[in-house]
Scaffold this motif. Structure first.
Motif, PDB file in Angstrom:
ATOM      1  N   UNK A   3      92.989  57.533 109.331  1.00  0.00           N
ATOM      2  CA  UNK A   3      93.148  58.905 109.282  1.00  0.00           C
ATOM      3  C   UNK A   3      92.642  59.571 110.581  1.00  0.00           C
ATOM      4  N   UNK A   4      93.206  60.439 111.320  1.00  0.00           N
ATOM      5  CA  UNK A   4      92.863  61.332 112.501  1.00  0.00           C
ATOM      6  C   UNK A   4      92.347  62.789 112.137  1.00  0.00           C
ATOM      7  N   UNK A   5      91.357  62.885 112.490  1.00  0.00           N
ATOM      8  CA  UNK A   5      90.787  64.426 112.208  1.00  0.00           C
ATOM      9  C   UNK A   5      91.486  65.420 113.071  1.00  0.00           C
ATOM     10  N   UNK A   6      91.895  66.489 112.735  1.00  0.00           N
ATOM     11  CA  UNK A   6      92.658  67.306 113.633  1.00  0.00           C
ATOM     12  C   UNK A   6      91.586  68.559 113.849  1.00  0.00           C
ATOM     13  N   UNK A   7      91.663  69.021 115.272  1.00  0.00           N
ATOM     14  CA  UNK A   7      90.878  70.199 115.662  1.00  0.00           C
ATOM     15  C   UNK A   7      90.705  71.475 115.037  1.00  0.00           C
ATOM     16  N   UNK A   8      89.606  71.717 114.579  1.00  0.00           N
ATOM     17  CA  UNK A   8      89.609  73.185 113.736  1.00  0.00           C
ATOM     18  C   UNK A   8      89.917  74.411 114.509  1.00  0.00           C
ATOM     19  N   UNK A   9      89.952  74.109 116.046  1.00  0.00           N
ATOM     20  CA  UNK A   9      90.112  75.325 116.818  1.00  0.00           C
ATOM     21  C   UNK A   9      91.406  75.502 117.281  1.00  0.00           C
ATOM     22  N   UNK A  10      92.145  74.529 117.849  1.00  0.00           N
ATOM     23  CA  UNK A  10      93.816  74.617 117.961  1.00  0.00           C
ATOM     24  C   UNK A  10      94.425  74.218 116.861  1.00  0.00           C
ATOM     25  N   UNK A  11      94.192  73.361 116.126  1.00  0.00           N
ATOM     26  CA  UNK A  11      94.612  73.059 114.865  1.00  0.00           C
ATOM     27  C   UNK A  11      96.018  71.823 115.144  1.00  0.00           C
ATOM     28  N   UNK A  12      95.907  71.615 116.490  1.00  0.00           N
ATOM     29  CA  UNK A  12      97.077  70.541 116.856  1.00  0.00           C
ATOM     30  C   UNK A  12      96.458  69.074 117.508  1.00  0.00           C
ATOM     31  N   UNK A  13      95.289  69.384 118.162  1.00  0.00           N
ATOM     32  CA  UNK A  13      94.794  68.174 118.832  1.00  0.00           C
ATOM     33  C   UNK A  13      94.320  67.231 117.987  1.00  0.00           C
ATOM     34  N   UNK A  14      94.177  65.842 118.240  1.00  0.00           N
ATOM     35  CA  UNK A  14      93.171  64.996 117.411  1.00  0.00           C
ATOM     36  C   UNK A  14      91.600  65.093 118.134  1.00  0.00           C
ATOM     37  N   UNK A  15      90.581  64.637 117.055  1.00  0.00           N
ATOM     38  CA  UNK A  15      89.319  64.880 117.541  1.00  0.00           C
ATOM     39  C   UNK A  15      89.074  63.250 118.009  1.00  0.00           C
ATOM     40  N   UNK A  16      88.418  62.926 119.058  1.00  0.00           N
ATOM     41  CA  UNK A  16      87.696  61.756 119.180  1.00  0.00           C
ATOM     42  C   UNK A  16      86.202  61.763 119.180  1.00  0.00           C
ATOM     43  N   UNK A  17      85.662  60.904 118.481  1.00  0.00           N
ATOM     44  CA  UNK A  17      84.038  60.709 118.740  1.00  0.00           C
ATOM     45  C   UNK A  17      83.707  60.510 119.990  1.00  0.00           C
ATOM     46  N   UNK A  18      82.512  61.350 120.329  1.00  0.00           N
ATOM     47  CA  UNK A  18      81.770  61.246 121.764  1.00  0.00           C
ATOM     48  C   UNK A  18      80.208  61.171 121.391  1.00  0.00           C
ATOM     49  N   UNK A  19      79.499  60.633 122.246  1.00  0.00           N
ATOM     50  CA  UNK A  19      77.936  60.787 122.288  1.00  0.00           C
ATOM     51  C   UNK A  19      77.700  61.858 123.532  1.00  0.00           C
ATOM     52  N   UNK A  20      76.531  62.458 123.331  1.00  0.00           N
ATOM     53  CA  UNK A  20      76.341  63.365 124.522  1.00  0.00           C
ATOM     54  C   UNK A  20      74.856  63.372 124.526  1.00  0.00           C
ATOM     55  N   UNK A  21      74.214  64.006 125.694  1.00  0.00           N
ATOM     56  CA  UNK A  21      72.801  64.181 125.725  1.00  0.00           C
ATOM     57  C   UNK A  21      72.693  65.656 125.895  1.00  0.00           C
TER      58      UNK A  21
END
Length: 166
Positions: A3-21
């Protein structure tokens, strides 16, 4: 099926997990926390942090604050407790802090006080002191001999944070 999560902002793009500092100031100290979790929208570039990621990040941030203060991390607290064969409830009774305190310390929800950190250091290095705490609360003492308890405490790695204190 994934299941792909859909972006809550644009409601069309798929969300990808990232790591950041991320860096922040805590009690006048600059702290950098690596490997924080978030998401990135492939369409609009939004970078929301999901609820489950917030919980993971919270623990990492709490441990970074503890490290900056020279205190035990949540994992170190859990290791001390388990090495001494104490439940979270046992620790709360013997050391104080409330019924859910040790669960919260270990999860990074709450940072222990300086006094609690010092108590943890003492019981880690000198586990026979647990018998004195048990006596204080009218709890039966350990069935192990003091010699056995002392040998076990001497076998634990030295703690460089307190090397000059002892």
């Amino acid at each position: 099926m994934t299941t792909h999560r859909i972006c809550p902002m644009c409601e069309t793009g798929r969300l990808t997990p990232i790591t950041f500092t991320d860096s922040f100031t805590y009690k006048g100290m600059s702290i950098q926390v690596d490997a924080l979790h978030g998401m990135l929208c492939e369409n609009c570039g939004a970078d929301p942090i999901l609820t489950e990621q917030i919980l993971l990040n919270q623990e990492k941030i709490a441990d970074a604050k503890r490290a900056a203060l020279g205190m035990f991390t949540g994992d170190q607290i859990r290791q001390i407790r388990e090495r001494l064969k104490l439940s979270q409830k046992d620790c709360a009774v013997l050391l104080g802090g409330g019924a859910n305190a040790f669960s919260k310390y270990e999860r990074g929800e709450v940072i222990q006080s300086d006094a609690m950190d010092a108590l943890l250091f003492l019981i880690d290095k000198f586990p026979f002191t647990l018998d004195a705490l048990r006596h204080r609360h009218n709890i039966p003492t350990s069935t192990r001999s003091l010699d056995e308890i002392w040998q076990k405490s001497a076998a634990t790695p030295s703690d460089k944070r307190y090397a000059n204190v002892i």
